[in-house]
Design a protein around this motif. Structure first.
Motif, PDB file in Angstrom:
ATOM      1  N   SER A 171      89.649  24.032  53.775  1.00  0.00           N
ATOM      2  CA  SER A 171      89.273  23.429  55.047  1.00  0.00           C
ATOM      3  C   SER A 171      88.498  22.139  54.832  1.00  0.00           C
ATOM      4  O   SER A 171      87.739  22.007  53.870  1.00  0.00           O
ATOM      5  N   VAL A 172      88.714  21.176  55.731  1.00  0.00           N
ATOM      6  CA  VAL A 172      87.842  20.008  55.828  1.00  0.00           C
ATOM      7  C   VAL A 172      86.630  20.445  56.643  1.00  0.00           C
ATOM      8  O   VAL A 172      86.736  20.731  57.834  1.00  0.00           O
ATOM      9  N   VAL A 173      85.502  20.554  55.986  1.00  0.00           N
ATOM     10  CA  VAL A 173      84.323  21.130  56.622  1.00  0.00           C
ATOM     11  C   VAL A 173      83.726  20.156  57.630  1.00  0.00           C
ATOM     12  O   VAL A 173      83.588  18.958  57.363  1.00  0.00           O
ATOM     13  N   ALA A 174      83.398  20.677  58.784  1.00  0.00           N
ATOM     14  CA  ALA A 174      82.741  19.874  59.818  1.00  0.00           C
ATOM     15  C   ALA A 174      81.631  20.696  60.446  1.00  0.00           C
ATOM     16  O   ALA A 174      81.767  21.900  60.651  1.00  0.00           O
ATOM     17  N   THR A 175      80.518  20.039  60.730  1.00  0.00           N
ATOM     18  CA  THR A 175      79.428  20.627  61.498  1.00  0.00           C
ATOM     19  C   THR A 175      79.445  19.989  62.872  1.00  0.00           C
ATOM     20  O   THR A 175      79.325  18.768  62.989  1.00  0.00           O
ATOM     21  N   ASN A 176      79.642  20.783  63.907  1.00  0.00           N
ATOM     22  CA  ASN A 176      79.675  20.250  65.270  1.00  0.00           C
ATOM     23  C   ASN A 176      78.943  21.246  66.158  1.00  0.00           C
ATOM     24  O   ASN A 176      79.536  22.165  66.709  1.00  0.00           O
ATOM     25  N   LEU A 177      77.628  21.068  66.253  1.00  0.00           N
ATOM     26  CA  LEU A 177      76.792  22.075  66.889  1.00  0.00           C
ATOM     27  C   LEU A 177      75.681  21.419  67.696  1.00  0.00           C
ATOM     28  O   LEU A 177      75.393  20.225  67.540  1.00  0.00           O
ATOM     29  N   LYS A 178      75.050  22.222  68.522  1.00  0.00           N
ATOM     30  CA  LYS A 178      73.818  21.807  69.177  1.00  0.00           C
ATOM     31  C   LYS A 178      72.698  22.489  68.417  1.00  0.00           C
ATOM     32  O   LYS A 178      72.550  23.708  68.446  1.00  0.00           O
TER      33      LYS A 178
END
Length: 413
Positions: A312-319
């Motif tokens: 996976s291409v890791v992404a952080t997308n969070l509040k």
């Protein structure tokens, strides 16, 4: 007759796998889900919202009980798996009941790290990982306790935010020189620190915990440099480790996580693993999206046998603590890359785009993450950006002509 498929773990990865199987292999498998927590699968990402009083506990449930029944899935929660007998194709659970399986999936997740410090066994030392932890922390907050949170990663920030909003007095201490050092560069982390401190949380960086003081109950935390922080409770949120005990005792290949191949199969035929407990090509992903990607691949593989997972291409997308944060790709920027940066500390916005060979290779966003999914798709697709480079920082709406925006609609699962 349906083939017996047993899933150990009733978290987000397991729930997504069952959901995917319902689309691709309905009727082929008789599915049983065995979960140790005393409730149905829920969105663990929203635990801090429950702690902060922004969301009710029942609202984070992923699927209602009638959904599981409608799809013919047997769910046993508050039920801990004790042993896997690979040869006999049986799973034993703690009440000595045995369940036969043709195929077995391990989705056992991770366990929180408890630092081995003097005083770590005192009353008042807790972790922040599941819904039971939230109940304990809510009690602390209601009593207006003074709490020290150890760890400035995602879990620590979420614990600190939830506790502070619920009424506790919170100090957050972090070993490193910036918050979320794996997901943010230094300017982004500095802005996040400033925004979090505005919420009444005191943050101490370069703070190495030496010991916890107290006779029977937590009274203070001492740092290596001698600083002492008064506290009535300590929350360890300093990381997680894959939960591999069951797999290891069954003789499966284990490094940091349960070793799996591109079909998510372990070293034992017909036994699979996914999510936080799995190690694929030397990587243990501690994020939701890779687990969901693995669930889709494994469901297709179990349905037709021709799907493969390539990472996976890791992404952080969070509040994070009420602040929107996104990062993906090589956002630090190696030699030979270029960076475009917009840093508006007063406005609470930071954007950094990293470019290499005419393509977007990394991005960090704090505050304004409206175009996060567009940037993520550009990183994943390696699409040339020469024609939009001068407008890309200002978002998809300004970078693309309307006819191209209509043709390029991206979404995440």
């Amino acid at each position: 007759m349906s083939e017996p498929l047993v899933i150990v773990g009733n978290g987000m990865a397991a729930a997504r796998l069952v959901d995917e199987l319902a689309k691709t292999a309905l009727g082929r498998y008789a599915i049983a889900v065995i979960g140790a927590e005393p409730r149905l699968a829920y969105n663990r990402v929203l635990l801090s919202s429950v702690l902060a009083g922004e969301t009710a506990s029942h609202e984070i449930e992923l699927k209602p009980a009638d959904w599981w029944r409608h799809h013919g899935v047997t769910v046993k929660y508050n039920c801990r798996a004790a042993e896997i007998d690979v040869g006999r194709r049986e799973l034993r659970i703690e009440n000595d009941e045995s369940i036969e399986f043709s195929k077995l999936v391990l989705a056992t997740g991770s366990t929180p790290l408890r630092l081995k410090l003097p005083g770590a066994d005192l009353l008042g030392v807790h972790t922040f990982r599941d819904s039971r932890d939230v109940d304990l922390l809510l009690t602390l907050a209601a009593q207006r306790k003074r709490v020290v949170v150890v760890g400035g990663g995602l879990l620590g920030l979420e614990a600190a935010y939830g506790l502070a909003k619920a009424g506790a007095r919170v100090d957050l201490i972090h070993l490193m020189d910036r918050l979320m050092e794996r997901q943010l560069d230094a300017p982004a982390a500095a802005l996040l620190k400033s925004l979090v401190e505005r919420k009444g949380i005191r943050i101490l960086l370069n703070a190495n915990t030496a010991r916890i003081h107290g006779e029977t109950h937590v009274e203070a935390v001492e740092l290596v440099d001698g600083r002492r922080i008064e506290a009535e409770a300590v929350i360890f949120a300093a990381g997680i480790r894959p939960n591999v005990t069951l797999a290891m005792e069954a003789g499966l290949s284990v490094n940091r996580g349960v070793v799996v191949d591109d079909h998510l199969q372990t070293s034992a035929p017909g036994v699979f693993a996914l999510g936080e407990c799995a190690e694929h090509r030397g990587i243990c992903y501690g994020l939701v999206e890779p687990a969901y990607e693995q669930a889709r691949v494994l469901a297709r593989h179990l349905a037709c046998g021709n799907a493969a997972y390539h990472g996976s291409v890791v992404a952080t997308n969070l509040k994070v603590s009420g602040v929107s944060v996104f990062s993906s790709g090589d956002f630090f920027g190696v030699d030979g890359t270029e960076s475009i940066v917009l840093n508006d500390a007063s406005g609470g916005t930071y954007k950094k785009l990293v470019i290499s060979d005419g393509r977007l290779t990394g991005a960090v966003l704090v505050g304004d993450v409206a175009d996060a999914l567009w940037y993520l798709e550009l990183i994943r697709s390696r699409a040339p950006i020469a024609t939009i480079r001068d407008r890309m920082m200002f978002g998809r709406a300004l970078a693309l002509p309307s006819r191209r925006r209509d043709a390029m609609t991206f979404s995440l699962p």
